[in-house]
Design a protein around this motif. Structure first.
Motif, mmCIF file in Angstrom:
data_model
loop_
_atom_site.group_PDB
_atom_site.id
_atom_site.type_symbol
_atom_site.label_atom_id
_atom_site.label_comp_id
_atom_site.label_asym_id
_atom_site.label_seq_id
_atom_site.Cartn_x
_atom_site.Cartn_y
_atom_site.Cartn_z
ATOM 1 N N ARG A 96 32.057 25.049 43.352
ATOM 2 C CA ARG A 96 32.758 24.345 41.880
ATOM 3 C C ARG A 96 34.258 24.090 42.355
ATOM 4 N NH1 ARG A 96 31.927 24.007 36.510
ATOM 5 N NH2 ARG A 96 33.522 24.739 34.883
ATOM 6 N N ILE A 111 39.903 32.477 45.003
ATOM 7 C CA ILE A 111 40.186 31.343 44.634
ATOM 8 C C ILE A 111 40.444 30.493 46.203
ATOM 9 C CG2 ILE A 111 41.244 29.524 43.612
ATOM 10 C CD1 ILE A 111 42.137 31.562 41.388
ATOM 11 N N LEU A 160 34.641 28.978 44.266
ATOM 12 C CA LEU A 160 35.581 28.374 43.557
ATOM 13 C C LEU A 160 36.550 28.061 44.444
ATOM 14 C CD1 LEU A 160 36.278 27.642 40.561
ATOM 15 C CD2 LEU A 160 37.670 29.678 40.725
ATOM 16 N N ASP A 177 28.572 31.910 45.638
ATOM 17 C CA ASP A 177 29.294 31.010 44.884
ATOM 18 C C ASP A 177 30.846 30.808 45.039
ATOM 19 O OD1 ASP A 177 27.131 30.633 43.648
ATOM 20 O OD2 ASP A 177 27.276 31.459 41.926
ATOM 21 N N ALA A 190 38.317 34.466 38.169
ATOM 22 C CA ALA A 190 37.565 34.268 39.333
ATOM 23 C C ALA A 190 38.069 35.415 40.330
ATOM 24 C CB ALA A 190 38.004 33.056 40.036
ATOM 25 N N ILE A 215 37.618 22.703 40.904
ATOM 26 C CA ILE A 215 38.353 22.694 39.744
ATOM 27 C C ILE A 215 39.727 21.877 39.970
ATOM 28 C CG2 ILE A 215 39.131 24.938 39.830
ATOM 29 C CD1 ILE A 215 38.436 25.171 36.800
ATOM 30 N N GLU A 256 39.164 30.515 33.475
ATOM 31 C CA GLU A 256 38.249 30.295 34.730
ATOM 32 C C GLU A 256 39.021 30.813 35.839
ATOM 33 O OE1 GLU A 256 35.003 27.557 36.674
ATOM 34 O OE2 GLU A 256 36.173 26.793 35.029
#
Length: 392
Positions: A5, A31, A85, A83, A28, A7, A24
């Motif tokens: 993802r 990051i 970020l 996943d 997390a 951002i 968000e």
């Protein structure tokens, strides 16, 4: 399949970060960030977030290309286990090469890629300079700026300028197209409390440049005859009007056949300017040759057969095709090799060998022209017909 993802952290003013983006990022566990050089990253670190930066990659690699490839590969590797970020300055889709690479990876099905958040710096620059984007607006990359990208009729925002050297490189390209005293602006940290706007001319824009990765350049749209006269589109419009229903009584009745003699006349005058080493005259006479091309193109367009862009496309295609030793991987060592390349290219185009009568004609006529020119015999003494195009 895990997800990366991407951002956007928005502009340099953290107060403008959307609440949803902030929540968000705070939630997390980890990051990844392309760079620590953003106020939002420092804020997240101060609040205890685990931040993994790629700043060291810039120091360890020789080119941006290598750096972005390494960042992409690292993120894809991480996404094999969980996943991910990944936070970037501004908006993920505005001059963010790593986003482009990750989206390409996503098309292969090895990872799912999502985009979220991030106010682009473009909004703040437009606000700071009050740019009327509805008047025509374009966004260009300063690291890949080409003079053919420039258009005086458009407000032009140029990104990827970050120090005096990069600004100077952009300036050199701008001076190939704009007047040296055309206005230009540098905007640093647009939208923040430290926002700074530097107004100058193109010739002097690199005199006082701050080192900043939040810098961009703006060239307002221009107007005036000096720009119109350098525009291909303007030339086409002029000749379309000349041969049109409300055009010039002489031009609008011309045909390709009726114009034949003028091409010979103008060619003579080009040779005359060359033989006399008259640069100003050569500029004018070459313009008259282009006039003939433009007029034939306008007639072709009016008749519905072809236009100037068809001529231009045919020319460019032929020249590139016949020079594979320049535009492709063909190699030539001498003129024999070159003649073979040309012959092969012409055969591929379907050209068949023929007797070149025009070459014999050109050789004989050129000799006669040179003798006539150096004897100072005026062209008008040679022309026997009364209908001289230039005396209309």
């Amino acid at each position: 399949m895990n997800t990366i993802r991407i951002i956007g952290l928005g502009t340099s003013d953290t107060d403008k970060m959307p609440l949803g983006v902030y929540k968000e990022l705070k939630a997390a566990g980890k990051i990844y960030v392309r760079t620590l050089d953003h106020p939002a990253v420092k804020m997240l670190e101060d609040e205890g977030s685990e931040v993994i930066s790629f700043d060291s990659y810039y120091e360890q690699n020789d080119t941006f290309e290598d750096t972005y490839e390494r960042i992409t590969n690292t993120l894809l590797k991480a996404a094999e286990a969980e996943d991910v970020l990944y936070a970037v300055p501004g908006h993920p889709m505005v001059y963010e090469t790593t986003t482009e690479r990750l989206l390409e990876a996503g098309k292969t099905g090895i990872v799912h890629v999502e985009l979220a958040g991030g106010q682009s710096f473009i909004d703040d620059v437009i606000t700071a300079l009050k740019i009327p984007v509805n008047e025509n607006f374009q966004l260009l990359d300063g690291t890949a700026l080409d003079v053919q990208d420039l258009d005086y009729r458009k407000h032009t925002l140029i990104t990827q300028v970050y120090d005096q050297l990069s600004v100077s490189e952009v300036k050199v390209t701008l001076l190939e197209y704009y007047n040296y005293d055309a206005p230009v602006f540098l905007v640093d940290k647009a939208g923040s409390i430290d926002e700074k706007i530097i107004e100058s001319t193109i010739a002097e824009i690199d005199f006082h440049v701050p080192d900043s990765n939040l810098l961009c350049m703006f060239v307002p749209r221009a107007a005036g005859e000096q720009y119109d006269n350098k525009s291909l589109g303007h030339m086409i419009n002029i000749f379309d009007k000349l041969v049109g229903e409300d055009g010039c009584p002489w031009d609008k009745v011309q045909t390709h056949t009726s114009l034949e003699r003028y091409l010979l006349e103008e060619s003579y005058e080009v040779i005359e300017a060359i033989e006399k080493e008259d640069d100003d005259g050569l500029v004018e006479e070459l313009g008259d040759i282009l006039l003939q091309v433009a007029l034939h193109a306008a007639i072709g367009k009016k008749d519905g057969y072809f236009d100037f862009y068809d001529i231009l496309a045919s020319l460019n295609k032929k020249v590139v095709h016949r020079h594979p030793h320049v535009f492709s991987d063909e190699t030539v060592e001498n003129m024999d090799d070159l003649n073979k390349v040309w012959t092969k290219a012409k055969e591929a185009e379907g050209k068949k060998p023929k007797v070149k009568h025009e070459k014999e004609y050109a050789e004989a006529m050129l000799k006669w022209m040179k003798e006539t020119i150096h004897k100072d015999i005026p062209l008008h003494d040679i022309i026997t017909e009364d209908d001289d195009y230039e005396t209309r």
